[in-house]
Design a protein around this motif. Structure first.
Motif, PDB file in Angstrom:
ATOM      1  N   ILE A   1       9.748  -3.872  10.643  1.00  0.00           N
ATOM      2  CA  ILE A   1       8.695  -2.986  10.144  1.00  0.00           C
ATOM      3  C   ILE A   1       8.751  -1.637  10.865  1.00  0.00           C
ATOM      4  O   ILE A   1       8.873  -1.594  12.088  1.00  0.00           O
ATOM      5  CB  ILE A   1       7.305  -3.610  10.362  1.00  0.00           C
ATOM      6  CG1 ILE A   1       7.223  -5.006   9.740  1.00  0.00           C
ATOM      7  CG2 ILE A   1       6.201  -2.708   9.808  1.00  0.00           C
ATOM      8  CD1 ILE A   1       5.991  -5.796  10.149  1.00  0.00           C
ATOM      9  N   ALA A   2       8.654  -0.563  10.103  1.00  0.00           N
ATOM     10  CA  ALA A   2       8.490   0.772  10.682  1.00  0.00           C
ATOM     11  C   ALA A   2       7.183   1.347  10.142  1.00  0.00           C
ATOM     12  O   ALA A   2       6.990   1.413   8.928  1.00  0.00           O
ATOM     13  CB  ALA A   2       9.654   1.680  10.319  1.00  0.00           C
ATOM     14  N   VAL A   3       6.295   1.722  11.045  1.00  0.00           N
ATOM     15  CA  VAL A   3       5.026   2.338  10.655  1.00  0.00           C
ATOM     16  C   VAL A   3       5.159   3.841  10.875  1.00  0.00           C
ATOM     17  O   VAL A   3       5.376   4.291  12.006  1.00  0.00           O
ATOM     18  CB  VAL A   3       3.848   1.774  11.474  1.00  0.00           C
ATOM     19  CG1 VAL A   3       2.530   2.429  11.041  1.00  0.00           C
ATOM     20  CG2 VAL A   3       3.761   0.255  11.319  1.00  0.00           C
ATOM     21  N   ILE A   4       5.045   4.606   9.805  1.00  0.00           N
ATOM     22  CA  ILE A   4       5.288   6.049   9.854  1.00  0.00           C
ATOM     23  C   ILE A   4       4.078   6.790   9.293  1.00  0.00           C
ATOM     24  O   ILE A   4       3.580   6.470   8.211  1.00  0.00           O
ATOM     25  CB  ILE A   4       6.563   6.404   9.070  1.00  0.00           C
ATOM     26  CG1 ILE A   4       7.776   5.762   9.769  1.00  0.00           C
ATOM     27  CG2 ILE A   4       6.743   7.915   8.970  1.00  0.00           C
ATOM     28  CD1 ILE A   4       9.062   5.836   8.974  1.00  0.00           C
ATOM     29  N   PHE A   5       3.607   7.765  10.057  1.00  0.00           N
ATOM     30  CA  PHE A   5       2.403   8.517   9.688  1.00  0.00           C
ATOM     31  C   PHE A   5       2.736   9.618   8.695  1.00  0.00           C
ATOM     32  O   PHE A   5       3.624  10.447   8.926  1.00  0.00           O
ATOM     33  CB  PHE A   5       1.779   9.112  10.955  1.00  0.00           C
ATOM     34  CG  PHE A   5       0.515   9.899  10.710  1.00  0.00           C
ATOM     35  CD1 PHE A   5      -0.597   9.311  10.156  1.00  0.00           C
ATOM     36  CD2 PHE A   5       0.451  11.241  11.048  1.00  0.00           C
ATOM     37  CE1 PHE A   5      -1.762  10.032   9.929  1.00  0.00           C
ATOM     38  CE2 PHE A   5      -0.704  11.981  10.837  1.00  0.00           C
ATOM     39  CZ  PHE A   5      -1.812  11.369  10.273  1.00  0.00           C
ATOM     40  N   ASN A   6       2.028   9.612   7.588  1.00  0.00           N
ATOM     41  CA  ASN A   6       2.178  10.655   6.574  1.00  0.00           C
ATOM     42  C   ASN A   6       1.063  11.677   6.776  1.00  0.00           C
ATOM     43  O   ASN A   6      -0.102  11.407   6.486  1.00  0.00           O
ATOM     44  CB  ASN A   6       2.096  10.032   5.172  1.00  0.00           C
ATOM     45  CG  ASN A   6       2.351  11.039   4.059  1.00  0.00           C
ATOM     46  OD1 ASN A   6       1.998  12.204   4.177  1.00  0.00           O
ATOM     47  ND2 ASN A   6       2.957  10.576   2.974  1.00  0.00           N
ATOM     48  N   GLU A   7       1.427  12.849   7.284  1.00  0.00           N
ATOM     49  CA  GLU A   7       0.424  13.874   7.590  1.00  0.00           C
ATOM     50  C   GLU A   7      -0.263  14.399   6.333  1.00  0.00           C
ATOM     51  O   GLU A   7      -1.419  14.819   6.385  1.00  0.00           O
ATOM     52  CB  GLU A   7       1.080  15.055   8.323  1.00  0.00           C
ATOM     53  CG  GLU A   7       1.831  14.685   9.589  1.00  0.00           C
ATOM     54  CD  GLU A   7       3.301  14.370   9.325  1.00  0.00           C
ATOM     55  OE1 GLU A   7       4.089  14.511  10.263  1.00  0.00           O
ATOM     56  OE2 GLU A   7       3.651  14.007   8.177  1.00  0.00           O
ATOM     57  N   ASP A   8       0.455  14.387   5.225  1.00  0.00           N
ATOM     58  CA  ASP A   8      -0.091  14.961   3.995  1.00  0.00           C
ATOM     59  C   ASP A   8      -1.303  14.184   3.484  1.00  0.00           C
ATOM     60  O   ASP A   8      -2.265  14.767   2.978  1.00  0.00           O
ATOM     61  CB  ASP A   8       0.975  14.992   2.900  1.00  0.00           C
ATOM     62  CG  ASP A   8       2.144  15.899   3.259  1.00  0.00           C
ATOM     63  OD1 ASP A   8       1.977  16.747   4.173  1.00  0.00           O
ATOM     64  OD2 ASP A   8       3.204  15.769   2.636  1.00  0.00           O
ATOM     65  N   ILE A   9      -1.247  12.861   3.590  1.00  0.00           N
ATOM     66  CA  ILE A   9      -2.346  12.036   3.080  1.00  0.00           C
ATOM     67  C   ILE A   9      -3.128  11.345   4.194  1.00  0.00           C
ATOM     68  O   ILE A   9      -4.012  10.536   3.925  1.00  0.00           O
ATOM     69  CB  ILE A   9      -1.829  10.987   2.063  1.00  0.00           C
ATOM     70  CG1 ILE A   9      -0.787  10.069   2.719  1.00  0.00           C
ATOM     71  CG2 ILE A   9      -1.265  11.665   0.833  1.00  0.00           C
ATOM     72  CD1 ILE A   9      -0.329   8.934   1.809  1.00  0.00           C
ATOM     73  N   GLN A  10      -2.787  11.676   5.463  1.00  0.00           N
ATOM     74  CA  GLN A  10      -3.496  11.107   6.618  1.00  0.00           C
ATOM     75  C   GLN A  10      -3.521   9.575   6.565  1.00  0.00           C
ATOM     76  O   GLN A  10      -4.565   8.938   6.710  1.00  0.00           O
ATOM     77  CB  GLN A  10      -4.924  11.658   6.692  1.00  0.00           C
ATOM     78  CG  GLN A  10      -5.003  13.139   6.995  1.00  0.00           C
ATOM     79  CD  GLN A  10      -4.630  13.469   8.431  1.00  0.00           C
ATOM     80  OE1 GLN A  10      -5.316  13.100   9.369  1.00  0.00           O
ATOM     81  NE2 GLN A  10      -3.516  14.157   8.610  1.00  0.00           N
ATOM     82  N   MET A  11      -2.349   8.990   6.347  1.00  0.00           N
ATOM     83  CA  MET A  11      -2.248   7.535   6.253  1.00  0.00           C
ATOM     84  C   MET A  11      -0.974   7.059   6.946  1.00  0.00           C
ATOM     85  O   MET A  11       0.054   7.742   6.908  1.00  0.00           O
ATOM     86  CB  MET A  11      -2.234   7.084   4.788  1.00  0.00           C
ATOM     87  CG  MET A  11      -2.089   5.571   4.605  1.00  0.00           C
ATOM     88  SD  MET A  11      -1.910   5.072   2.863  1.00  0.00           S
ATOM     89  CE  MET A  11      -3.595   5.322   2.289  1.00  0.00           C
TER      90      MET A  11
END
Length: 404
Positions: A165-175
């Motif tokens: 699993i890789a958890v990656i932060f999407n700044e555009d949608i804050q998720m």
């Protein structure tokens, strides 16, 4: 009890453990066929001298007989931000990397998984892989990724060195988005406790609680089985014993080693029993909106969620109590044993100096309203949706201003 008859358990990373085991890295990369390795880390570890400790090993390799260190990239941000992944990816391509060395905590390890996946798929923006916030690939769609990859964790928390699993932060949608693919984990994980001795007590504590949360949520999962339970229960035993020791004395190599192995076992159980993860659900949402470190968010939410969602934990609570060294009588009701388990976890919070709420973040009632929607929309909510009333009730326990 399992809710399905089919389960998968495929820990594919080789594991080398022990003091100074980092010295093996150049030969391990040689065995994997790498010639130009990039070391990925962050500024904090650079400042702490950890990056140099690993980099200098390559200077001992006789020129022309082993892989060279083609570059060092240390601009990786908290939460494996997608822009960090993309910039690291661009650097790897610029220097012609054919081997990836991740040295750090979960953010670094997950960033490098993102780089690996993007290189393999020919992407320039990791967000292309997870436009909806979640990507789940199984064999045969998921297949071997022929990019030599070694991970050296510097925290005993995420276990990301071996997880699919890789958890990656999407700044555009804050998720926080998720890539799940059995082949993005490192080919080899090197657990060197020497590289964790400088970790501050607070970070040691909350990363340890991240590992504990993985193990407990795995054990309580509807998809748990004998393989995942064995890893989860022993991880819980090791953490209960060794986390206070590692926090009190960061130079305790035995405690540090036990915590690294517990972290690895915890995420292994978590990854292959993945189903209901309400603690992580809350931690993902609060972490994404308020930039609360993931381990700290898990540490605060763990006992609260266990109190508010007892149905998940009651069926196996006596086994859980035994792993945590909680005393109970054989004829005690499961509800009373669960109360003792929660009390033990709160005691472990106190012992390791962790807060019971998010007072330090000065969150408001408006913040609490905003995050409730994020909890409901998080990818983790798909397997275990929670009613709005429950989400708000849990939030009121961790945001003190909301109950004034």
């Amino acid at each position: 009890m399992q809710t399905t008859t089919l389960s998968q358990f495929s820990l594919r990373s080789a594991i080398y453990s022990g003091s100074n085991s980092r010295a093996l890295v150049p030969d391990l990369f040689k065995g994997l066929g790498a010639k130009r390795v990039v070391l990925f880390s962050d500024r904090g570890l650079e400042k702490a001298g950890v990056v140099e400790k690993v980099a200098q090993i390559f200077e001992l390799t006789t020129k022309g007989t082993g892989p060279e260190l083609a570059g060092i990239y240390v601009d990786i941000a908290q939460d494996a931000e997608s822009r960090s992944v993309n910039e690291a990816l661009r650097y790897a391509r610029e220097v012609g990397a054919d081997g990836l060395l991740a040295v750090g905590g979960g953010s670094v390890l997950d960033t490098v998984k993102g780089v690996k996946y993007a290189l393999h798929k020919g992407l320039t923006d990791i967000k292309e892989a997870i436009p909806g916030g979640f990507l789940f690939e199984q064999f045969p769609k998921a297949s071997h990724i022929p990019i030599p990859h070694i991970a050296i964790p510097t925290t005993a928390g995420t276990g990301s060195e071996v997880s699919p699993i890789a958890v990656i932060f999407n700044e555009d949608i804050q998720m926080k988005g998720n890539i799940i693919n059995s082949f993005i984990s490192a080919d080899i994980a090197v657990l060197d406790p020497d590289l964790t001795v400088g970790l501050p007590p607070a970070i040691t504590a909350f990363t340890g609680f991240d590992a504990l949360t993985h193990a407990i949520e795995a054990f309580a999962s509807p998809n748990a089985n004998a393989l995942t339970d064995s890893h989860a229960l022993h991880a819980i035993r090791l953490i209960e014993k060794n986390l206070p020791l590692a926090v009190a004395d960061g130079s305790n190599l035995n405690a540090r080693m036990e915590m690294l192995q517990a972290s690895l076992m915890g995420i292994t159980a978590f990854s292959f029993a993945l189903n209901a993860i309400p603690v992580h659900n809350f931690a993902h949402a609060y972490g994404a909106l308020f930039r609360i470190p993931h381990g700290l968010a898990n540490a605060v939410f763990l006992p609260v969620v266990m109190e508010f969602v007892p149905s998940l934990y009651l069926p196996k609570v006596k086994e859980l109590a035994s792993a945590l060294r909680v005393e109970y009588q054989s004829d005690d009701e499961n509800e009373s044993v669960l109360a003792k388990v929660v009390e033990k976890i709160r005691l472990l919070q106190v012992k390791t100096g962790l807060p019971a709420d998010f007072s330090q973040y000065n969150l408001t009632e408006e913040d609490l309203e905003r995050v409730a929607g994020a909890v409901a929309k998080d990818p983790a909510a798909v397997s275990f949706p929670m009613p709005k009333e429950l989400i708000q009730a849990v939030g009121q326990q961790v945001v003190p201003i909301a109950v004034k």
